[in-house]
Design a protein around this motif. Structure first.
Motif, PDB file in Angstrom:
ATOM      1  N   ILE A  41      27.450  27.702  32.008  1.00 22.30           N
ATOM      2  CA  ILE A  41      28.552  28.654  31.879  1.00 22.30           C
ATOM      3  C   ILE A  41      29.521  28.513  33.044  1.00 22.30           C
ATOM      4  N   ASP A  42      28.982  28.371  34.263  1.00 16.87           N
ATOM      5  CA  ASP A  42      29.847  28.177  35.425  1.00 16.87           C
ATOM      6  C   ASP A  42      30.623  26.867  35.311  1.00 16.87           C
ATOM      7  N   MET A  43      29.967  25.818  34.842  1.00 20.36           N
ATOM      8  CA  MET A  43      30.629  24.527  34.689  1.00 20.36           C
ATOM      9  C   MET A  43      31.779  24.613  33.688  1.00 20.36           C
ATOM     10  N   VAL A  44      31.500  25.218  32.539  1.00 18.36           N
ATOM     11  CA  VAL A  44      32.506  25.324  31.491  1.00 18.36           C
ATOM     12  C   VAL A  44      33.710  26.129  31.970  1.00 18.36           C
ATOM     13  N   ASN A  45      33.454  27.210  32.670  1.00 19.43           N
ATOM     14  CA  ASN A  45      34.568  28.036  33.134  1.00 19.43           C
ATOM     15  C   ASN A  45      35.406  27.321  34.186  1.00 19.43           C
ATOM     16  N   THR A  46      34.769  26.515  35.009  1.00 22.18           N
ATOM     17  CA  THR A  46      35.520  25.725  35.985  1.00 22.18           C
ATOM     18  C   THR A  46      36.428  24.730  35.276  1.00 22.18           C
ATOM     19  N   PHE A  47      35.904  24.083  34.239  1.00 18.68           N
ATOM     20  CA  PHE A  47      36.679  23.084  33.510  1.00 18.68           C
ATOM     21  C   PHE A  47      37.732  23.714  32.596  1.00 18.68           C
ATOM     22  N   SER A  48      37.501  24.953  32.160  1.00 18.53           N
ATOM     23  CA  SER A  48      38.361  25.569  31.143  1.00 18.53           C
ATOM     24  C   SER A  48      39.597  26.244  31.712  1.00 18.53           C
ATOM     25  N   HIS A  49      39.579  26.582  32.994  1.00 20.72           N
ATOM     26  CA  HIS A  49      40.677  27.344  33.569  1.00 20.72           C
ATOM     27  C   HIS A  49      41.502  26.498  34.538  1.00 20.72           C
ATOM     28  N   SER A  50      42.802  26.632  34.411  1.00 22.29           N
ATOM     29  CA  SER A  50      43.706  25.937  35.325  1.00 22.29           C
ATOM     30  C   SER A  50      44.301  26.888  36.350  1.00 22.29           C
ATOM     31  N   MET A  51      43.949  28.165  36.241  1.00 21.29           N
ATOM     32  CA  MET A  51      44.450  29.189  37.171  1.00 21.29           C
ATOM     33  C   MET A  51      43.450  30.331  37.173  1.00 21.29           C
ATOM     34  N   LEU A  52      43.440  31.110  38.237  1.00 19.82           N
ATOM     35  CA  LEU A  52      42.461  32.193  38.342  1.00 19.82           C
ATOM     36  C   LEU A  52      42.994  33.521  37.833  1.00 19.82           C
ATOM     37  N   GLY A  60      45.180  25.677  30.736  1.00 15.54           N
ATOM     38  CA  GLY A  60      43.984  24.870  30.593  1.00 15.54           C
ATOM     39  C   GLY A  60      43.414  25.057  29.200  1.00 15.54           C
ATOM     40  N   HIS A  61      42.085  25.008  29.107  1.00 16.79           N
ATOM     41  CA  HIS A  61      41.437  25.134  27.796  1.00 16.79           C
ATOM     42  C   HIS A  61      41.445  26.580  27.305  1.00 16.79           C
ATOM     43  N   ALA A  62      41.472  27.530  28.223  1.00 13.59           N
ATOM     44  CA  ALA A  62      41.469  28.949  27.855  1.00 13.59           C
ATOM     45  C   ALA A  62      42.898  29.408  27.565  1.00 13.59           C
ATOM     46  N   LEU A  63      43.492  28.816  26.543  1.00 14.55           N
ATOM     47  CA  LEU A  63      44.921  29.032  26.297  1.00 14.55           C
ATOM     48  C   LEU A  63      45.262  30.476  25.957  1.00 14.55           C
ATOM     49  N   MET A  64      44.398  31.149  25.203  1.00 18.86           N
ATOM     50  CA  MET A  64      44.749  32.494  24.735  1.00 18.86           C
ATOM     51  C   MET A  64      44.791  33.515  25.861  1.00 18.86           C
ATOM     52  N   THR A  65      44.087  33.238  26.976  1.00 21.51           N
ATOM     53  CA  THR A  65      44.149  34.151  28.112  1.00 21.51           C
ATOM     54  C   THR A  65      45.107  33.664  29.188  1.00 21.51           C
ATOM     55  N   GLU A  66      45.245  32.348  29.340  1.00 19.30           N
ATOM     56  CA  GLU A  66      46.139  31.828  30.372  1.00 19.30           C
ATOM     57  C   GLU A  66      47.605  31.819  29.925  1.00 19.30           C
ATOM     58  N   ALA A  67      47.839  31.629  28.637  1.00 19.31           N
ATOM     59  CA  ALA A  67      49.215  31.603  28.119  1.00 19.31           C
ATOM     60  C   ALA A  67      49.294  32.412  26.829  1.00 19.31           C
ATOM     61  N   PRO A  68      48.933  33.703  26.889  1.00 19.50           N
ATOM     62  CA  PRO A  68      48.833  34.495  25.660  1.00 19.50           C
ATOM     63  C   PRO A  68      50.145  34.615  24.903  1.00 19.50           C
ATOM     64  N   ASP A  69      51.241  34.876  25.622  1.00 15.43           N
ATOM     65  CA  ASP A  69      52.532  35.019  24.952  1.00 15.43           C
ATOM     66  C   ASP A  69      52.978  33.699  24.344  1.00 15.43           C
ATOM     67  N   ALA A  70      52.795  32.605  25.081  1.00 12.90           N
ATOM     68  CA  ALA A  70      53.215  31.304  24.571  1.00 12.90           C
ATOM     69  C   ALA A  70      52.422  30.917  23.327  1.00 12.90           C
TER      70      ALA A  70
END
Length: 268
Positions: A144-155, A247-257
Protein backbone atom coordinates in the motif's frame (compact mmCIF):
# COMPACT_ATOMS: atom_id res chain seq x y z
CA UNK A 1 -28.67 2.16 -3.85
CA UNK A 2 -28.48 -1.63 -3.61
CA UNK A 3 -29.09 -3.94 -6.55
CA UNK A 4 -29.25 -7.71 -6.53
CA UNK A 5 -26.60 -8.88 -8.97
CA UNK A 6 -25.82 -12.56 -9.42
CA UNK A 7 -27.61 -13.28 -6.15
CA UNK A 8 -25.66 -10.76 -4.08
CA UNK A 9 -26.27 -7.22 -2.87
CA UNK A 10 -24.24 -4.75 -4.91
CA UNK A 11 -23.86 -1.14 -3.78
CA UNK A 12 -23.96 1.77 -6.18
CA UNK A 13 -23.63 5.40 -5.15
CA UNK A 14 -26.14 7.49 -7.10
CA UNK A 15 -24.78 10.94 -6.32
CA UNK A 16 -27.65 11.75 -3.98
CA UNK A 17 -30.33 11.45 -6.66
CA UNK A 18 -32.95 8.72 -7.13
CA UNK A 19 -32.51 6.41 -10.10
CA UNK A 20 -34.70 7.44 -13.04
CA UNK A 21 -34.95 4.95 -15.95
CA UNK A 22 -35.86 7.80 -18.32
CA UNK A 23 -32.42 9.42 -17.93
CA UNK A 24 -29.13 8.37 -19.54
CA UNK A 25 -26.85 6.39 -17.24
CA UNK A 26 -23.13 6.59 -16.51
CA UNK A 27 -21.37 3.82 -14.57
CA UNK A 28 -18.17 4.65 -12.65
CA UNK A 29 -15.80 1.70 -12.00
CA UNK A 30 -13.00 2.01 -9.45
CA UNK A 31 -9.52 0.50 -9.49
CA UNK A 32 -7.63 -1.86 -7.18
CA UNK A 33 -8.16 -1.22 -3.44
CA UNK A 34 -10.56 1.65 -4.15
CA UNK A 35 -14.32 2.01 -3.93
CA UNK A 36 -17.07 4.29 -5.25
CA UNK A 37 -15.82 7.23 -3.18
CA UNK A 38 -12.89 7.99 -5.51
CA UNK A 39 -15.47 9.41 -7.96
CA UNK A 40 -17.17 11.69 -5.43
CA UNK A 41 -16.88 14.98 -7.35
CA UNK A 42 -17.51 13.55 -10.81
CA UNK A 43 -20.39 11.31 -9.79
CA UNK A 44 -22.22 14.06 -7.90
CA UNK A 45 -21.86 16.46 -10.82
CA UNK A 46 -23.41 14.08 -13.34
CA UNK A 47 -26.16 13.05 -10.92
CA UNK A 48 -27.19 16.70 -10.64
CA UNK A 49 -26.95 17.40 -14.37
CA UNK A 50 -29.37 15.02 -16.02
CA UNK A 51 -27.73 11.61 -15.60
CA UNK A 52 -28.31 8.48 -13.59
CA UNK A 53 -25.11 7.63 -11.76
CA UNK A 54 -24.07 4.15 -10.68
CA UNK A 55 -20.70 4.46 -8.94
CA UNK A 56 -20.26 0.83 -8.00
CA UNK A 57 -18.35 -1.02 -5.31
CA UNK A 58 -17.05 -4.10 -7.12
CA UNK A 59 -18.10 -7.46 -5.62
CA UNK A 60 -16.35 -8.30 -2.38
CA UNK A 61 -15.34 -4.68 -1.88
CA UNK A 62 -16.69 -2.51 0.97
CA UNK A 63 -20.50 -2.38 0.68
CA UNK A 64 -20.90 -4.99 -2.07
CA UNK A 65 -21.21 -8.68 -1.25
CA UNK A 66 -20.15 -11.64 -3.37
CA UNK A 67 -16.83 -13.05 -4.50
CA UNK A 68 -14.28 -10.46 -5.68
CA UNK A 69 -13.52 -10.78 -9.40
CA UNK A 70 -10.42 -12.80 -10.23
CA UNK A 71 -10.10 -11.56 -13.80
CA UNK A 72 -10.99 -8.56 -15.91
CA UNK A 73 -13.40 -10.73 -17.87
CA UNK A 74 -15.22 -11.84 -14.71
CA UNK A 75 -15.53 -8.25 -13.53
CA UNK A 76 -16.87 -7.22 -16.96
CA UNK A 77 -19.58 -9.87 -16.76
CA UNK A 78 -20.54 -8.39 -13.39
CA UNK A 79 -20.94 -4.92 -14.95
CA UNK A 80 -23.22 -6.33 -17.67
CA UNK A 81 -25.25 -8.10 -14.98
CA UNK A 82 -25.39 -4.84 -13.02
CA UNK A 83 -26.86 -3.06 -16.04
CA UNK A 84 -29.42 -5.85 -16.36
CA UNK A 85 -30.35 -5.56 -12.68
CA UNK A 86 -30.79 -1.78 -13.03
CA UNK A 87 -32.86 -2.19 -16.20
CA UNK A 88 -30.33 -0.19 -18.23
CA UNK A 89 -29.98 -1.36 -21.83
CA UNK A 90 -27.06 0.96 -22.61
CA UNK A 91 -24.77 3.14 -20.52
CA UNK A 92 -21.60 5.22 -20.62
CA UNK A 93 -18.75 3.56 -18.73
CA UNK A 94 -15.96 5.40 -16.89
CA UNK A 95 -13.19 3.30 -15.37
CA UNK A 96 -9.95 4.05 -13.55
CA UNK A 97 -6.90 1.76 -13.81
CA UNK A 98 -8.22 -1.80 -13.19
CA UNK A 99 -11.68 -0.33 -13.72
CA UNK A 100 -10.65 1.01 -17.13
CA UNK A 101 -9.76 -2.51 -18.30
CA UNK A 102 -13.10 -3.76 -16.99
CA UNK A 103 -14.95 -1.04 -18.89
CA UNK A 104 -12.96 -1.78 -22.05
CA UNK A 105 -13.76 -5.50 -21.82
CA UNK A 106 -17.48 -4.67 -21.58
CA UNK A 107 -17.24 -2.33 -24.58
CA UNK A 108 -15.58 -5.03 -26.68
CA UNK A 109 -17.55 -8.06 -25.54
CA UNK A 110 -20.96 -6.36 -25.36
CA UNK A 111 -20.65 -3.27 -27.60
CA UNK A 112 -24.41 -2.80 -27.78
CA UNK A 113 -24.45 -2.06 -24.03
CA UNK A 114 -21.90 0.81 -24.09
CA UNK A 115 -22.67 4.25 -25.50
CA UNK A 116 -19.34 5.90 -24.59
CA UNK A 117 -16.19 4.75 -22.84
CA UNK A 118 -13.71 6.68 -20.70
CA UNK A 119 -10.45 5.06 -19.61
CA UNK A 120 -8.69 6.99 -16.82
CA UNK A 121 -5.10 6.15 -15.86
CA UNK A 122 -4.94 3.15 -18.16
CA UNK A 123 -2.31 1.05 -19.89
CA UNK A 124 -2.10 -2.10 -21.93
CA UNK A 125 -0.63 -4.43 -21.07
CA UNK A 126 -1.13 -3.37 -17.46
CA UNK A 127 1.76 -5.37 -16.06
CA UNK A 128 2.50 -5.27 -12.33
CA UNK A 129 6.11 -5.64 -11.21
CA UNK A 130 6.86 -9.03 -9.61
CA UNK A 131 8.02 -7.30 -6.42
CA UNK A 132 4.77 -5.35 -6.10
CA UNK A 133 2.65 -8.38 -6.99
CA UNK A 134 4.41 -10.42 -4.30
CA UNK A 135 4.14 -7.63 -1.74
CA UNK A 136 0.40 -7.26 -2.38
CA UNK A 137 0.05 -10.92 -1.39
CA UNK A 138 2.56 -11.29 1.42
CA UNK A 139 3.15 -7.74 2.73
CA UNK A 140 0.02 -5.78 1.80
CA UNK A 141 0.71 -2.84 4.12
CA UNK A 142 4.14 -2.39 2.57
CA UNK A 143 2.58 -2.66 -0.89
CA UNK A 144 0.00 0.00 0.00
CA UNK A 145 2.84 2.39 0.83
CA UNK A 146 4.59 1.51 -2.43
CA UNK A 147 1.48 2.05 -4.53
CA UNK A 148 0.73 5.39 -2.92
CA UNK A 149 4.28 6.59 -3.51
CA UNK A 150 4.03 5.65 -7.18
CA UNK A 151 0.45 6.94 -7.61
CA UNK A 152 0.88 10.50 -6.37
CA UNK A 153 2.80 13.31 -8.00
CA UNK A 154 1.98 15.80 -5.23
CA UNK A 155 1.10 15.62 -1.55
CA UNK A 156 -1.51 18.33 -1.10
CA UNK A 157 -2.62 20.13 -4.26
CA UNK A 158 -4.84 23.18 -3.67
CA UNK A 159 -7.64 22.51 -4.24
CA UNK A 160 -8.14 18.75 -4.30
CA UNK A 161 -11.34 16.72 -4.47
CA UNK A 162 -11.25 16.51 -0.67
CA UNK A 163 -10.66 20.21 -0.09
CA UNK A 164 -7.70 22.61 -0.31
CA UNK A 165 -4.53 21.35 1.30
CA UNK A 166 -5.74 17.80 1.94
CA UNK A 167 -2.94 15.27 2.44
CA UNK A 168 -3.76 13.11 -0.55
CA UNK A 169 -1.23 10.37 0.07
CA UNK A 170 -2.50 9.87 3.60
CA UNK A 171 -6.12 9.88 2.49
CA UNK A 172 -5.46 7.33 -0.25
CA UNK A 173 -3.52 5.12 2.13
CA UNK A 174 -6.39 5.17 4.62
CA UNK A 175 -8.89 4.29 1.89
CA UNK A 176 -6.79 1.36 0.68
CA UNK A 177 -6.44 -0.02 4.20
CA UNK A 178 -10.20 0.26 4.70
CA UNK A 179 -10.97 -1.52 1.43
CA UNK A 180 -8.49 -4.30 2.23
CA UNK A 181 -10.00 -4.75 5.70
CA UNK A 182 -13.54 -4.85 4.28
CA UNK A 183 -12.98 -8.41 3.03
CA UNK A 184 -11.06 -10.53 5.55
CA UNK A 185 -11.74 -13.71 3.53
CA UNK A 186 -10.06 -12.57 0.32
CA UNK A 187 -7.04 -10.41 -0.43
CA UNK A 188 -8.72 -8.07 -2.92
CA UNK A 189 -5.42 -6.22 -3.32
CA UNK A 190 -3.57 -9.19 -4.78
CA UNK A 191 -6.58 -10.44 -6.73
CA UNK A 192 -7.01 -7.07 -8.42
CA UNK A 193 -3.34 -6.70 -9.27
CA UNK A 194 -3.15 -10.25 -10.63
CA UNK A 195 -6.25 -9.61 -12.78
CA UNK A 196 -4.56 -6.55 -14.29
CA UNK A 197 -1.30 -8.42 -14.83
CA UNK A 198 -3.03 -11.40 -16.48
CA UNK A 199 -5.31 -9.46 -18.83
CA UNK A 200 -4.50 -10.01 -22.50
CA UNK A 201 -7.59 -8.81 -24.35
CA UNK A 202 -7.05 -5.06 -24.40
CA UNK A 203 -6.17 -4.36 -28.03
CA UNK A 204 -8.67 -6.91 -29.32
CA UNK A 205 -11.51 -5.41 -27.32
CA UNK A 206 -10.53 -1.85 -28.24
CA UNK A 207 -10.83 -2.84 -31.92
CA UNK A 208 -14.17 -4.58 -31.29
CA UNK A 209 -15.73 -1.66 -29.43
CA UNK A 210 -18.12 0.49 -31.42
CA UNK A 211 -18.25 3.58 -29.22
CA UNK A 212 -16.09 6.66 -28.92
CA UNK A 213 -13.31 6.25 -26.34
CA UNK A 214 -11.71 8.99 -24.23
CA UNK A 215 -8.32 8.25 -22.67
CA UNK A 216 -7.42 10.47 -19.69
CA UNK A 217 -3.74 10.26 -18.76
CA UNK A 218 -1.68 11.75 -15.94
CA UNK A 219 1.47 13.34 -17.29
CA UNK A 220 3.40 12.28 -14.15
CA UNK A 221 1.76 8.86 -13.75
CA UNK A 222 4.33 6.24 -12.68
CA UNK A 223 1.82 3.37 -12.43
CA UNK A 224 0.40 3.68 -15.95
CA UNK A 225 2.63 6.13 -17.86
CA UNK A 226 0.94 7.92 -20.78
CA UNK A 227 3.15 6.12 -23.31
CA UNK A 228 1.69 2.80 -22.12
CA UNK A 229 -1.73 3.65 -23.57
CA UNK A 230 -0.57 4.61 -27.05
CA UNK A 231 -0.92 1.18 -28.66
CA UNK A 232 -4.38 0.78 -27.12
CA UNK A 233 -5.50 4.21 -28.30
CA UNK A 234 -4.30 3.37 -31.81
CA UNK A 235 -6.68 0.38 -31.89
CA UNK A 236 -9.72 2.43 -30.87
CA UNK A 237 -12.08 3.40 -33.70
CA UNK A 238 -12.85 6.81 -32.25
CA UNK A 239 -10.10 7.46 -29.71
CA UNK A 240 -9.15 10.74 -28.10
CA UNK A 241 -6.45 11.42 -25.50
CA UNK A 242 -6.46 14.13 -22.83
CA UNK A 243 -3.32 14.52 -20.71
CA UNK A 244 -3.55 16.23 -17.33
CA UNK A 245 -1.01 17.49 -14.80
CA UNK A 246 -1.36 14.64 -12.32
CA UNK A 247 -0.08 11.23 -11.31
CA UNK A 248 -2.09 8.02 -11.25
CA UNK A 249 -4.54 9.36 -8.65
CA UNK A 250 -6.12 11.67 -11.21
CA UNK A 251 -9.53 12.06 -9.59
CA UNK A 252 -8.02 13.50 -6.40
CA UNK A 253 -5.01 15.33 -7.85
CA UNK A 254 -6.87 16.92 -10.78
CA UNK A 255 -10.57 16.57 -9.89
CA UNK A 256 -11.82 19.58 -11.84
CA UNK A 257 -9.75 18.74 -14.91
CA UNK A 258 -11.06 15.16 -14.91
CA UNK A 259 -14.61 16.45 -14.51
CA UNK A 260 -14.23 18.97 -17.35
CA UNK A 261 -12.83 16.26 -19.64
CA UNK A 262 -15.77 13.99 -18.81
CA UNK A 263 -18.28 16.81 -19.20
CA UNK A 264 -16.93 17.72 -22.63
CA UNK A 265 -16.95 14.10 -23.81
CA UNK A 266 -20.08 12.49 -22.36
CA UNK A 267 -23.25 13.34 -24.18
CA UNK A 268 -26.73 12.05 -23.19
Amino acid sequence: MELQVNGHASYCYTGGKPFDPAKPTVVFIHGVLNDHSVWILQSRYFAHHGWNVLAVDLPGHCRSAGEPPRSVEEAARFIVALLDAAGVPRAALVGHSFGSLIALEVAGSAPERVSQLVMVGTAFPMKVSPALLDASLNQPMKAIDMVNTFSHSMLAPPPSSLGPGTWLLGGSRALMKRVLASNPRHNVFHLGFKACDDYQGGEVQAARSQCAILFIAGRNDQMTPPRAMQALAAKARHGRIVTLEAGHALMTEAPDAVLFALKDFLQP
